[in-house]
Write a protein that holds these residues in place. Structure first.
Motif, mmCIF file in Angstrom:
data_model
loop_
_atom_site.group_PDB
_atom_site.id
_atom_site.type_symbol
_atom_site.label_atom_id
_atom_site.label_comp_id
_atom_site.label_asym_id
_atom_site.label_seq_id
_atom_site.Cartn_x
_atom_site.Cartn_y
_atom_site.Cartn_z
ATOM 1 N N THR A 131 0.844 -1.195 0.000
ATOM 2 C CA THR A 131 0.000 0.000 0.000
ATOM 3 C C THR A 131 0.882 1.249 0.000
ATOM 4 O OG1 THR A 131 -0.061 0.110 2.415
ATOM 5 C CG2 THR A 131 -1.736 -1.263 1.324
ATOM 6 N N PRO A 132 0.339 2.412 -0.367
ATOM 7 C CA PRO A 132 1.119 3.659 -0.310
ATOM 8 C C PRO A 132 1.741 3.923 1.058
ATOM 9 C CG PRO A 132 -0.834 3.998 -1.643
ATOM 10 C CD PRO A 132 -0.966 2.632 -1.036
ATOM 11 N N PRO A 133 1.021 3.714 2.180
ATOM 12 C CA PRO A 133 1.662 3.914 3.492
ATOM 13 C C PRO A 133 2.840 2.965 3.715
ATOM 14 C CG PRO A 133 -0.720 3.931 3.726
ATOM 15 C CD PRO A 133 -0.432 3.481 2.327
ATOM 16 N N GLN A 134 2.708 1.725 3.255
ATOM 17 C CA GLN A 134 3.807 0.767 3.409
ATOM 18 C C GLN A 134 5.008 1.157 2.541
ATOM 19 O OE1 GLN A 134 1.600 -2.771 2.345
ATOM 20 N NE2 GLN A 134 1.294 -3.359 4.487
ATOM 21 N N GLU A 135 4.737 1.658 1.347
ATOM 22 C CA GLU A 135 5.826 2.099 0.487
ATOM 23 C C GLU A 135 6.550 3.302 1.082
ATOM 24 O OE1 GLU A 135 4.260 2.707 -3.422
ATOM 25 O OE2 GLU A 135 4.487 0.593 -3.971
ATOM 26 N N ARG A 136 5.816 4.151 1.781
ATOM 27 C CA ARG A 136 6.448 5.296 2.448
ATOM 28 C C ARG A 136 7.392 4.830 3.549
ATOM 29 N NH1 ARG A 136 1.422 7.910 1.683
ATOM 30 N NH2 ARG A 136 0.705 7.284 3.761
ATOM 31 N N ILE A 137 7.007 3.754 4.226
ATOM 32 C CA ILE A 137 7.884 3.188 5.262
ATOM 33 C C ILE A 137 9.198 2.734 4.638
ATOM 34 C CG2 ILE A 137 8.170 1.280 6.904
ATOM 35 C CD1 ILE A 137 5.166 1.383 7.408
ATOM 36 N N LEU A 138 9.113 2.085 3.477
ATOM 37 C CA LEU A 138 10.317 1.624 2.792
ATOM 38 C C LEU A 138 11.179 2.807 2.361
ATOM 39 C CD1 LEU A 138 9.018 -1.248 0.464
ATOM 40 C CD2 LEU A 138 9.782 -1.370 2.834
ATOM 41 N N LEU A 139 10.532 3.851 1.854
ATOM 42 C CA LEU A 139 11.264 5.026 1.397
ATOM 43 C C LEU A 139 11.964 5.727 2.555
ATOM 44 C CD1 LEU A 139 11.918 6.864 -1.010
ATOM 45 C CD2 LEU A 139 9.837 8.155 -0.482
ATOM 46 N N GLU A 140 11.229 5.921 3.646
ATOM 47 C CA GLU A 140 11.811 6.605 4.804
ATOM 48 C C GLU A 140 12.899 5.760 5.463
ATOM 49 O OE1 GLU A 140 8.427 7.376 7.240
ATOM 50 O OE2 GLU A 140 7.614 8.932 5.904
ATOM 51 N N GLY A 141 12.742 4.435 5.407
ATOM 52 C CA GLY A 141 13.733 3.541 5.995
ATOM 53 C C GLY A 141 14.871 3.206 5.062
ATOM 54 N N ALA A 172 13.795 -10.180 1.097
ATOM 55 C CA ALA A 172 13.919 -11.637 1.063
ATOM 56 C C ALA A 172 12.920 -12.214 2.048
ATOM 57 C CB ALA A 172 15.338 -12.066 1.426
ATOM 58 N N PHE A 173 12.223 -13.282 1.627
ATOM 59 C CA PHE A 173 11.199 -13.986 2.415
ATOM 60 C C PHE A 173 10.309 -13.034 3.236
ATOM 61 C CE2 PHE A 173 15.444 -14.635 4.217
ATOM 62 C CZ PHE A 173 15.337 -14.051 5.462
ATOM 63 N N GLY A 174 9.833 -11.950 2.574
ATOM 64 C CA GLY A 174 8.865 -11.053 3.199
ATOM 65 C C GLY A 174 9.458 -9.962 4.063
ATOM 66 N N ILE A 175 10.780 -9.881 4.139
ATOM 67 C CA ILE A 175 11.436 -8.866 4.966
ATOM 68 C C ILE A 175 12.145 -7.858 4.069
ATOM 69 C CG2 ILE A 175 13.320 -8.448 6.606
ATOM 70 C CD1 ILE A 175 12.668 -11.083 7.908
ATOM 71 N N PHE A 176 11.813 -6.576 4.247
ATOM 72 C CA PHE A 176 12.506 -5.495 3.555
ATOM 73 C C PHE A 176 13.560 -4.937 4.506
ATOM 74 C CE2 PHE A 176 8.568 -5.860 1.265
ATOM 75 C CZ PHE A 176 8.880 -5.533 -0.042
ATOM 76 N N TYR A 177 14.765 -4.724 4.009
ATOM 77 C CA TYR A 177 15.879 -4.335 4.871
ATOM 78 C C TYR A 177 16.692 -3.221 4.222
ATOM 79 C CZ TYR A 177 17.952 -7.721 1.649
ATOM 80 O OH TYR A 177 18.321 -8.396 0.517
ATOM 81 N N ASP A 178 17.450 -2.495 5.059
ATOM 82 C CA ASP A 178 18.255 -1.383 4.552
ATOM 83 C C ASP A 178 19.682 -1.836 4.240
ATOM 84 O OD1 ASP A 178 19.633 -1.557 6.967
ATOM 85 O OD2 ASP A 178 18.744 0.246 7.828
#
Length: 346
Positions: free
Chosen positions: A255-265, A271-277
């Motif tokens: 969702t847009p809010p979830q994508e913002r979390i990725l952008l800010e982070g 990998a296997f459902g985990i987005f990491y920096d």
């Protein structure tokens, strides 16, 4: 320089001709029945005219049998194809990249194959040969292999062979449920492809990847689902890949809010459902039924297969989360991108 390289300096077109004819033999070796020329050409991405020319040479050498009913490989074709494949595997491996990559990522094992998957689809065959060689050496006689999804594993799995299951009781099991997106890259589908190509057993996991906690507690009590989940967690090996965060956020329909979390982070990989920096720290995790990070790091044999230079940041960060005793199997383009600025490899 080996014999094939030396011959290539005298006959420059030898390498391309050898690749084409070896691909023909590889494809035919997977078919017990005859296959039509049009279907074979489509399978190995050749024009019918080019295929016809090369089939004539192979036929003259008694390596294939061609009739109105279709084409099949002969016993001699099987023998010659396997011999050439073994010779080419040694040629296609790049030990100097492997040593540098293992040192840079602080892991024990690397296997780097020549080529760039973005411009050469046959790289998937080389990756499959590398993975199958490792599995053949490392797996016990009774073995379970857990598999994640994704396009890399789906394309690679099509090139596995039944040699892996010879003298071995082998099973493939998906490591997660289904998610939205293309059918052919689902964990269930990829595990099924690998089982089919190796003539091994297949244990399906037909559940959605995302479920509410309440529904998850009910579903995991089903005997069939519980068997698959238990097998995936206790498997002898896990095959997985990593993806670029931006690409995977679209594929997983965040969702847009979830994508913002990725952008800010500043997420770089998934990998296997985990987005990491870039430091390997979790930015966002998708609730899922299946393997979790704490399960992944416990596998006795962990093989990560990655291809394409665009995945370099995701790969570099991924190994900051992983144990040292793991494998990276990749193509030269990915290795060069990871090592960019660290070594002078060209």
């Amino acid at each position: 320089m080996d014999l094939i390289d030396e011959l290539g300096t005298v006959v420059p077109e030898l390498g391309e001709m050898l690749d084409i004819r070896l691909n023909v033999l590889k494809a035919l070796s997977k078919h017990q029945l005859r296959i039509g020329r049009k279907a074979l050409a489509k399978q190995i991405h050749l024009s019918e005219r080019t295929l016809r020319t090369n089939l004539q040479v192979l036929r003259d050498q008694s390596l294939v049998d061609v009739s109105r009913a279709g084409i099949r490989i002969t016993d001699e074709g099987q023998r010659v194809g396997h011999l050439i494949q073994q010779l080419r595997m040694g040629q296609d491996r790049l030990p100097e990249y492997e040593a540098a990559l293992a040192k840079e990522l602080n892991i024990q094992n690397c296997w780097v194959v020549a080529g760039d998957v973005d411009s050469d689809f046959t790289v998937f065959q080389m990756l499959a040969e590398a993975v199958q060689t490792i599995l053949g050496q490392e797996l016990p006689q009774e073995a379970v292999v857990a598999v994640t999804g994704g396009s890399t594993l789906a394309n690679m799995g099509q090139h596995f062979t039944k040699e892996l299951s010879q003298n071995r009781q082998l099973s493939f099991v998906p490591s997660r449920g289904g998610m939205e997106g293309s059918f052919h890259i689902q964990s269930n589908t990829v595990a099924g492809i690998m089982a089919h190509e190796t003539q091994a057993d297949y244990v399906p996991l037909y559940i959605p990847d995302r479920l509410t906690d309440q529904l998850s507690q009910v579903i995991v009590k089903d005997p069939t689902i519980k068997k698959a989940l238990d097998l995936s967690r206790s498997a002898d090996c896990l095959l997985l890949s990593v993806g670029a965060a931006q690409v995977m956020s679209k594929r997983r329909k965040l969702t847009p809010p979830q994508e913002r979390i990725l952008l800010e982070g500043q997420a770089v990989g998934e990998a296997f459902g985990i987005f990491y920096d870039a430091e390997g720290k979790v930015v966002f995790s998708i609730p899922r039924l299946g393997l979790q990070l704490e399960d992944v790091i416990k596998f006795p044999l962990l093989l990560t297969i990655v291809a394409g230079q665009q995945k370099a940041p995701a790969t570099r960060a991924f190994y900051k989360m992983m144990p040292k005793q793991t494998w990276l199997i990749c193509d030269k383009s990915l290795a060069k991108a990871v090592l960019n600025g660290v070594t002078q490899f060209k």
